[in-house]
Scaffold this active site. Structure first.
Site, PDB file in Angstrom:
ATOM      1  N   CYS A 102     -45.586  45.219  -4.910  1.00  0.00           N
ATOM      2  CA  CYS A 102     -47.347  45.986  -4.302  1.00  0.00           C
ATOM      3  C   CYS A 102     -48.020  44.929  -4.146  1.00  0.00           C
ATOM      4  O   CYS A 102     -48.380  44.402  -4.708  1.00  0.00           O
ATOM      5  CB  CYS A 102     -48.110  46.377  -5.955  1.00  0.00           C
ATOM      6  N   LYS A 141     -37.821  45.264  -8.016  1.00  0.00           N
ATOM      7  CA  LYS A 141     -37.996  46.148  -6.295  1.00  0.00           C
ATOM      8  C   LYS A 141     -38.870  44.312  -5.900  1.00  0.00           C
ATOM      9  O   LYS A 141     -40.653  44.404  -6.087  1.00  0.00           O
ATOM     10  CB  LYS A 141     -38.983  47.293  -5.833  1.00  0.00           C
ATOM     11  N   ASN A 204     -35.579  48.355   1.665  1.00  0.00           N
ATOM     12  CA  ASN A 204     -36.545  49.520   1.889  1.00  0.00           C
ATOM     13  C   ASN A 204     -37.441  49.152   3.114  1.00  0.00           C
ATOM     14  O   ASN A 204     -37.081  47.806   3.480  1.00  0.00           O
ATOM     15  CB  ASN A 204     -37.523  49.647   0.657  1.00  0.00           C
ATOM     16  N   GLY A 205     -37.906  50.475   4.208  1.00  0.00           N
ATOM     17  CA  GLY A 205     -39.161  49.903   5.005  1.00  0.00           C
ATOM     18  C   GLY A 205     -38.557  50.358   6.129  1.00  0.00           C
ATOM     19  O   GLY A 205     -37.538  50.396   6.643  1.00  0.00           O
TER      20      GLY A 205
END
Length: 345
Positions: A102, A141, A204-205
């Site tokens: 995050c 993550k 991811n992305g």
């Protein structure tokens, strides 16, 4: 078949990313209906869990129809992360995920989330503490690194695997990038192709279309993809990707009937999870995405956003079905919003 502990996932699974104020139980159920293989809760502060903060405890809610599902926690203190892991263990999710990705200032600049990327030794200690404190499979993550000079994801992957994580999801940007520029999947591929790595690696992305999902599957060789922003207001992305990978054909966009059905289900799941007042209020931010592409829909959206009774909402949804009966929606590109600009944290 992909395995994480006792969890069996199909080849090339599609994961719903944990997103604050988005990945709640009603939305997760809609994504599950449309083909998501593994989902995560909104991320939860370890300190909040220990203090018994009401909002944090509410995020522990999971339901049988959405399994397999993981609960994600974040924090920067070993003892707090271990205690939070024990609390999560009691709620019986399918796995525990740790957020080291995050980028929001209130999280990262307090030494949690992506902030831990500046101290790999601490990241390893935090992860080891969680692994020891729970019987659940532990996954992580994270991002490529803190900034362009510290893209240390290969070292991170090896060291986290060594202390016991059972899968790793990697967002192809550094923390300093936030969501700017294009995600770099080449480093994700390096982790996947590292001969020392034997756990599943999920990319991811920027996955915003079935075509891109298949292209990245073939180009980078990851075990699966995690989808976040592209699913906001568009849970159909999962079924569209699966169909395209299996057949090479694009599904038509969701019909008016399907869009209205999703509005209804989301409303009723939100009410069931909380109560009528909260459920109706929370839906007010969802109608625009679900009904996007219908001409002159603004009037109906405005009416829906003023209503306070379920019967009134149902009546307007019925009216939309009648007004747009037979209307064929055109496929439009999915807009990847800068999600963290509006993150409540």
């Amino acid at each position: 078949m992909i395995r994480i502990g006792n969890i069996s996932l199909p080849d090339f699974p599609l994961l719903l990313a944990p997103m604050e104020d988005v990945s709640d139980p009603p939305f997760r159920i809609l994504c599950k209906d449309n083909g998501a293989d593994l989902m995560y809760t909104e991320f939860i502060s370890s300190e909040g869990l220990i203090r018994n903060a009401i909002n944090c405890r509410r995020k522990l809610d999971i339901f049988e129809e959405e399994r397999p599902v993981g609960i994600q926690i974040f924090g920067g203190d070993e003892e707090s992360m271990a205690l939070a892991s024990g609390i999560v263990d009691v709620t019986n999710p399918d796995l525990l995920d740790i957020n080291f990705g995050c980028p929001v200032k209130k999280v990262a600049c307090k030494g949690a989330g992506a902030g831990v990327l500046k101290d790999v030794d601490l990241m390893v200690r935090l992860t080891a503490a969680c692994v020891k404190a729970t019987k659940l499979p532990v996954t992580v993550k994270t991002r490529l690194g803190w900034d362009e000079q510290t893209k240390n994801i290969e070292e991170v992957a090896e060291r986290l695997q060594d202390v016991g994580i059972q899968a790793l999801s990697i967002h192809g940007r550094t923390r300093s990038q936030m969501y700017k520029g294009e995600a770099d999947w080449s480093l994700i591929a390096k982790v996947k192709n590292n001969p020392r790595i034997h756990i599943p690696i999920f990319g991811n992305g920027d996955i915003d279309s079935p075509q891109k999902a298949l292209e990245y599957k073939n180009r980078y060789g990851v075990d699966g993809v995690m989808i976040g922003r592209a699913a906001i207001g568009y849970p159909w992305i999962f079924r569209e990707i699966k169909h395209y990978i299996q057949t090479g054909e694009l599904l038509p966009p969701p019909t008016v009937e399907e869009r209205v059905a999703v509005c209804r289900k989301h409303l009723h799941e939100a009410i069931k999870w909380q109560n009528q007042r909260v459920g109706i209020n929370e839906m007010r931010g969802r109608y625009a995405s679900y009904l996007k592409g219908l001409p002159n829909i603004k009037e109906y959206r405005n009416r829906l956003n003023r209503l306070t009774e379920v019967a009134e909402v149902e009546a307007v949804l019925d009216e939309i079905l009648t007004t747009y009966a037979g209307f064929e929606l055109q496929r439009t590109p999915i807009e990847l919003i800068d999600y963290h600009e509006n993150c409540p944290l």
